[in-house]
Design a protein around this motif. Structure first.
Motif, mmCIF file in Angstrom:
data_model
loop_
_atom_site.group_PDB
_atom_site.id
_atom_site.type_symbol
_atom_site.label_atom_id
_atom_site.label_comp_id
_atom_site.label_asym_id
_atom_site.label_seq_id
_atom_site.Cartn_x
_atom_site.Cartn_y
_atom_site.Cartn_z
ATOM 1 N N PRO A 169 46.721 -90.846 -71.675
ATOM 2 C CA PRO A 169 45.713 -91.899 -71.529
ATOM 3 C C PRO A 169 44.381 -91.299 -71.094
ATOM 4 O O PRO A 169 44.334 -90.249 -70.464
ATOM 5 N N ARG A 170 43.298 -91.962 -71.434
ATOM 6 C CA ARG A 170 41.960 -91.502 -71.043
ATOM 7 C C ARG A 170 41.572 -92.154 -69.729
ATOM 8 O O ARG A 170 41.755 -93.350 -69.531
ATOM 9 N N ALA A 213 47.187 -91.093 -81.910
ATOM 10 C CA ALA A 213 47.614 -90.909 -80.525
ATOM 11 C C ALA A 213 46.921 -89.710 -79.893
ATOM 12 O O ALA A 213 46.642 -88.710 -80.558
ATOM 13 N N THR A 214 46.597 -89.832 -78.623
ATOM 14 C CA THR A 214 46.192 -88.681 -77.821
ATOM 15 C C THR A 214 47.408 -88.234 -77.020
ATOM 16 O O THR A 214 48.197 -89.069 -76.549
ATOM 17 N N TRP A 215 47.547 -86.922 -76.852
ATOM 18 C CA TRP A 215 48.781 -86.397 -76.266
ATOM 19 C C TRP A 215 48.532 -85.022 -75.645
ATOM 20 O O TRP A 215 47.483 -84.418 -75.847
ATOM 21 N N TRP A 216 49.530 -84.553 -74.904
ATOM 22 C CA TRP A 216 49.470 -83.193 -74.365
ATOM 23 C C TRP A 216 50.890 -82.644 -74.262
ATOM 24 O O TRP A 216 51.873 -83.406 -74.273
ATOM 25 N N ALA A 217 50.977 -81.331 -74.177
ATOM 26 C CA ALA A 217 52.277 -80.670 -74.069
ATOM 27 C C ALA A 217 52.115 -79.363 -73.312
ATOM 28 O O ALA A 217 51.204 -78.586 -73.610
ATOM 29 N N PRO A 218 52.977 -79.091 -72.325
ATOM 30 C CA PRO A 218 52.937 -77.792 -71.650
ATOM 31 C C PRO A 218 53.406 -76.692 -72.592
ATOM 32 O O PRO A 218 54.339 -76.874 -73.358
ATOM 33 N N ALA A 243 48.651 -77.663 -74.611
ATOM 34 C CA ALA A 243 48.004 -78.090 -75.850
ATOM 35 C C ALA A 243 47.705 -79.573 -75.713
ATOM 36 O O ALA A 243 48.496 -80.312 -75.116
ATOM 37 N N ALA A 244 46.566 -80.014 -76.253
ATOM 38 C CA ALA A 244 46.214 -81.423 -76.099
ATOM 39 C C ALA A 244 45.312 -81.887 -77.230
ATOM 40 O O ALA A 244 44.439 -81.147 -77.693
ATOM 41 N N ARG A 245 45.542 -83.112 -77.652
ATOM 42 C CA ARG A 245 44.620 -83.820 -78.555
ATOM 43 C C ARG A 245 43.907 -84.857 -77.706
ATOM 44 O O ARG A 245 44.536 -85.767 -77.156
ATOM 45 N N LEU A 246 42.582 -84.747 -77.613
ATOM 46 C CA LEU A 246 41.833 -85.422 -76.570
ATOM 47 C C LEU A 246 41.061 -86.648 -77.032
ATOM 48 O O LEU A 246 40.402 -87.296 -76.218
ATOM 49 N N ARG A 248 40.861 -86.787 -67.439
ATOM 50 C CA ARG A 248 39.426 -86.720 -67.115
ATOM 51 C C ARG A 248 38.671 -85.990 -68.222
ATOM 52 O O ARG A 248 37.580 -86.398 -68.623
ATOM 53 N N LEU A 249 39.256 -84.893 -68.701
ATOM 54 C CA LEU A 249 38.612 -84.121 -69.756
ATOM 55 C C LEU A 249 38.473 -84.939 -71.036
ATOM 56 O O LEU A 249 37.471 -84.844 -71.751
ATOM 57 N N SER A 250 39.468 -85.764 -71.323
ATOM 58 C CA SER A 250 39.450 -86.590 -72.525
ATOM 59 C C SER A 250 38.229 -87.501 -72.565
ATOM 60 O O SER A 250 37.676 -87.784 -73.637
ATOM 61 N N ALA A 251 37.782 -87.944 -71.389
ATOM 62 C CA ALA A 251 36.618 -88.831 -71.331
ATOM 63 C C ALA A 251 35.338 -88.131 -71.761
ATOM 64 O O ALA A 251 34.331 -88.797 -72.025
ATOM 65 N N LEU A 252 35.363 -86.796 -71.840
ATOM 66 C CA LEU A 252 34.199 -86.020 -72.281
ATOM 67 C C LEU A 252 34.278 -85.657 -73.759
ATOM 68 O O LEU A 252 33.456 -84.881 -74.245
ATOM 69 N N CYS A 253 35.268 -86.193 -74.473
ATOM 70 C CA CYS A 253 35.558 -85.727 -75.833
ATOM 71 C C CYS A 253 35.405 -86.801 -76.887
ATOM 72 O O CYS A 253 36.060 -86.755 -77.938
#
Length: 330
Positions: free
Chosen positions: A49-50, A217-222, A237-240, A264-269
């Motif tokens: 989530p953003r 979808a936005t997502w992330w993975a370690p 890895a992340a799609r922002l 937080r980073l997603s809000a800048l993307c």
């Protein structure tokens, strides 16, 4: 006894590449790095989530160009740009000071080393453009951390693993200062060599995420973490952004909460021109670039100084003329 070698044709290369791209091998790795990363056995993709962008964001990127090349002697120019965003507005654009370095014989290597400000670079180390550019970038990152307010985010173009010739103690000390100041470092890599079974890891993760979560979808993975805890890094890895074509490798300190920091980073993307990539970094990238006109300007300054000190034109031409370019004019 070895059989006959297969011909090195484009068809043979395509056949091998196809086997890697659609293969089932699942071992993660990074063939291009000397890091001490320990990889996840099976990255787990989670929705992202953003949240709200940090009030203060710094971004750092470096640029380079070759000003004059005599092969045995080279004049290189490097710089590191910094930008600062405060409350969503850009309040600082610093394109960085151009560093001109002559590389060649051992005496020039010693002079180049003497110009480096970061402590701990070995006096007998080799010097090339990668070290010079990395040095400039990390010196700018360190200044940004020291000037940032608590809660700020400092973005770095690339990973959080400096050139191998920069001592690990530098990063450990920088990470410690950032943590003490409640400042988060994050490295964003546009094109990574992370792999799965020898094929690009991020492409595979993008396909898996789309199948599981949908194409917007936005997502992330370690993905991995360093073996060392002091100054250690976690890699994700992340799609922002929902409109982003690609995911990115993102490095964070080990003590950071990845879900929180990525939100937080997603809000800048969400920039329309570069969806999915932090727009402060895109500004820093533009400032740090060393385009052709800048190289020409630096070369003109070099020639002006040659005139002052009496280096004949024919001596310069013999030293710096590109013979390949002459042969390929037709």
């Amino acid at each position: 006894m070895r059989g006959p070698a297969r011909p090195a044709t484009i068809e043979v290369a395509a056949e091998r590449l196809a086997a890697l791209l659609v293969g089932t091998a699942d071992t993660l790795g990074d063939p291009s790095t000397m890091s001490d990363l320990v990889f996840e056995e099976a990255p787990t993709i989670a929705p992202l989530p953003r949240s709200t962008a940090p009030r203060e964001v710094w971004a750092v990127d470096g640029g380079q160009c070759l000003v004059a090349d005599a092969r045995c002697l080279q004049v290189l120019a490097t710089r590191a740009a910094r930008v600062r965003f405060l409350g969503g507005s850009c309040v600082l654009e610093d394109e960085g000071t151009i560093r001109a370095t002559l590389l060649g014989g051992s005496d020039e290597r010693v002079r180049a080393l003497a110009s480096l400000a970061l402590a701990g670079v070995a006096p007998d180390t080799s010097v090339d453009v990668n070290l010079l550019r990395d040095h400039d970038e990390w010196e700018a990152v360190a200044r940004s951390v020291d000037e940032a307010e608590p809660g700020a985010l400092v973005l770095v173009d690339g990973d959080l693993q400096p050139d191998w010739r920069i001592p690990s103690s530098f990063l450990a000390d920088l990470m410690g200062r950032a943590s003490a100041r409640e400042v988060t470092l994050a490295g964003v890599t546009k094109h990574t060599s992370l792999s799965r079974g020898g094929a690009p890891l991020l492409g595979w993760l993008e396909g898996q995420a789309e199948a599981a979560l949908g194409h917007r979808a936005t997502w992330w993975a370690p993905v991995a973490r360093t073996r060392t805890d002091v100054g250690g890094v976690q890699v994700v890895a992340a799609r922002l952004d929902p409109d982003a074509r690609f995911a990115f490798r993102i490095d964070l300190p080990l003590d950071a909460d990845p879900a929180e920091e990525l939100a937080r980073l997603s809000a800048l993307c969400d920039d329309a021109a570069f969806p999915g990539y932090p727009y402060p970094l895109s500004v820093a990238d533009r400032l740090a670039a060393c385009p052709g006109w800048l190289r020409a300007e630096l070369r003109a300054q070099l020639d002006d100084h040659f005139d002052l000190v009496g280096v004949p034109l024919d001596v310069r031409e013999r030293a710096f003329t590109d013979r390949h370019a002459l042969m390929e004019r037709g």
